[in-house]
Write a protein that holds these residues in place. Structure first.
Motif: not given
Length: 79
Positions: A38-65
Motif C-alpha cells: 500500500c506504500g504506507i510509511y510505518p517507521f524509520h531510523r534517523k541518522r542522528v539517533s540510529p538506536d531508535f525507530f520513529g513509529i507511525n502510530v497511526y498505522c497501528l491497529e488498536g493503538f490509542e493516539t
C-alpha cells in the motif's frame, strides 16, 4: 511518529513485505521503510539517533493516539 528504542520494537510482519529507502550522502544511515503493498510509511531510523525507530502510530491497529502531541514538521529537515 513516536520515538521508540530498538529494544522495544517488534516487527510483526515479514521483512520482505517492506521496501527500504536509505539516504545520507556518505553513510546511508537514514533508513525509511514502506509497505510494498500500500506504500504506507510505518517507521524509520534517523541518522542522528540510529538506536531508535520513529513509529507511525497511526498505522497501528488498536493503538490509542489520544494524548500524543502533534507538531508540524518540514520534511527537508528530517534527515
Amino acid at each position: 511518529m513516536v520515538k521508540v528504542h530498538e529494544t522495544k520494537f517488534e516487527l510483526i510482519t515479514t521483512e520482505d513485505s517492506l521496501t527500504e529507502y536509505q539516504f545520507h550522502t556518505h553513510t546511508h544511515t537514514a533508513r525509511h521503510f514502506f509497505c510494498k503493498t500500500c506504500g504506507i510509511y510505518p517507521f524509520h531510523r534517523k541518522r542522528v539517533s540510529p538506536d531508535f525507530f520513529g513509529i507511525n502510530v497511526y498505522c497501528l491497529e488498536g493503538f490509542e493516539t489520544k494524548g500524543i502531541p502533534v507538531r508540524a514538521t518540514v520534511g527537508t529537515g528530517m534527515a
